[in-house]
Design a protein around this motif. Structure first.
Motif, PDB file in Angstrom:
ATOM      1  N   CYS A   1     -24.159 -17.241 -54.148  1.00  0.00           N
ATOM      2  CA  CYS A   1     -24.562 -17.757 -55.450  1.00  0.00           C
ATOM      3  C   CYS A   1     -25.105 -16.631 -56.335  1.00  0.00           C
TER       4      CYS A   1
ATOM      5  N   THR B   1     -19.834 -15.682 -62.886  1.00  0.00           N
ATOM      6  CA  THR B   1     -19.335 -16.999 -62.512  1.00  0.00           C
ATOM      7  C   THR B   1     -20.512 -17.962 -62.338  1.00  0.00           C
TER       8      THR B   1
ATOM      9  N   ALA C   1     -22.773 -20.690 -60.888  1.00  0.00           N
ATOM     10  CA  ALA C   1     -22.852 -21.121 -59.484  1.00  0.00           C
ATOM     11  C   ALA C   1     -24.192 -21.790 -59.233  1.00  0.00           C
TER      12      ALA C   1
ATOM     13  N   LEU D   1     -22.218 -14.308 -57.422  1.00  0.00           N
ATOM     14  CA  LEU D   1     -21.376 -14.976 -58.417  1.00  0.00           C
ATOM     15  C   LEU D   1     -22.046 -14.952 -59.785  1.00  0.00           C
TER      16      LEU D   1
ATOM     17  N   TYR E   1     -19.325 -23.468 -57.310  1.00  0.00           N
ATOM     18  CA  TYR E   1     -19.073 -22.534 -58.413  1.00  0.00           C
ATOM     19  C   TYR E   1     -18.034 -23.114 -59.368  1.00  0.00           C
TER      20      TYR E   1
ATOM     21  N   PRO F   1     -14.331 -14.654 -56.993  1.00  0.00           N
ATOM     22  CA  PRO F   1     -15.193 -15.375 -56.054  1.00  0.00           C
ATOM     23  C   PRO F   1     -14.740 -15.272 -54.604  1.00  0.00           C
TER      24      PRO F   1
END
Length: 284
Positions: A101, A109, A111, A104, A134, A26
């Motif tokens: 976002c 990830t 988010a 990610l 996140y 990230p």
């Protein structure tokens, strides 16, 4: 585990972007976003005079696909390579946050966008702002501000912004209602009329929408009182109190299902440079 914060929305969907060449870290993704975008108020920071067309039009890009298309038109370098100002997308804090976002989510990830207020731009002021939230490997939700990842001197890790430096809109609403914060110190500081409890309420509604996958532009409106600045009704106050008190995914979904809180298909975009216009939002 099925995590809906890994799923792209119509706004964050990067289209046919090949995420294989992107880092999964990230922090590295946030650094890349900082080097691809320039805030439309940052020209002096870079010694760059933003062309009027870009100043007026870039930040009206509602979707990541359009942000990526504009970036492709301005250079063919990888998204991980730092660009000079004239090769960047000219956006707002919402665009930094939405693009991060999107990347990610694309790299695994979870988010989501958060709308609220930052205390690190103007002294003694709660500045209208958006960041990305996140899920870190330890399972904790962290706030990331890609706009200040570098180029800014902030006294905290921009990948773990303290909750008293960026406050989600509901927390500021509660502080205003309890008399701990003056609503007249909350809003968009350059414009005197864009402040007050009505403004805070607007951000509470935009934050709730973002948590439900409707990641609006900062100047989108649908409730007349988001634009005309009239005193809020008792019903407005009670409904916003309920949103501000919510802390769980179930509560956010339940509250967003309330017609008073749901963003309708047809909204008004109060664009700062282009004026008001009607917009049809994509179906969810």
């Amino acid at each position: 585990m099925d995590d809906h914060h890994l799923r792209q929305t119509p706004y964050s969907d990067p289209g046919d972007l090949n995420a294989g060449g992107l880092p999964r870290d990230p922090r590295r993704l946030a650094a890349s976003v900082r080097d691809l975008l320039i805030h439309r108020g940052e020209g002096r920071l870079f010694g760059y005079e933003v062309p009027e067309k870009r100043l007026h039009h870039d930040a009206e890009s509602r979707y990541v696909t359009k942000i990526l298309r504009i970036l492709a038109e301005r250079g063919d370098t990888p998204l991980t390579e730092r660009r000079s100002p004239d090769g960047r997308f000219v956006g707002t804090c919402r665009d930094f946050s939405l693009l991060l976002c999107s990347l990610l989510r694309a790299t695994g990830t979870p988010a989501r966008l958060r709308c609220g207020f930052a205390t690190y731009f103007v002294d003694d002021w709660y500045e209208d702002h958006w960041v990305t939230e996140y899920r870190a490997p330890d399972g904790r939700w962290r706030l990331a501000d890609a706009q200040v990842h570098h180029e800014y001197d902030v006294p905290f890790d921009p990948m773990d912004v303290p909750r008293d430096r960026f406050l989600v809109a509901g927390d500021v609403w509660r502080a205003c209602r309890e008399g701990r914060v003056d609503p007249q110190t909350c809003g968009f500081s350059p414009v005197e009329g864009l402040r007050g409890l009505w403004f805070v309420r607007g951000n509470v509604l935009r934050d709730l929408a973002a948590l439900n996958g409707v990641e609006l532009l900062p100047w989108d409106g649908w409730d007349p009182q988001l634009a005309i600045r009239e005193p809020l009704t008792e019903d407005d106050l009670a409904a916003t109190d309920a949103v501000a008190a919510a802390r769980s995914e179930d509560d956010w979904r339940r509250l967003y299902a309330d017609p008073r809180m749901t963003v309708p298909a047809e909204i008004t975009s109060h664009a700062p440079y282009l004026g008001d216009r009607q917009v049809t939002l994509p179906a969810r």
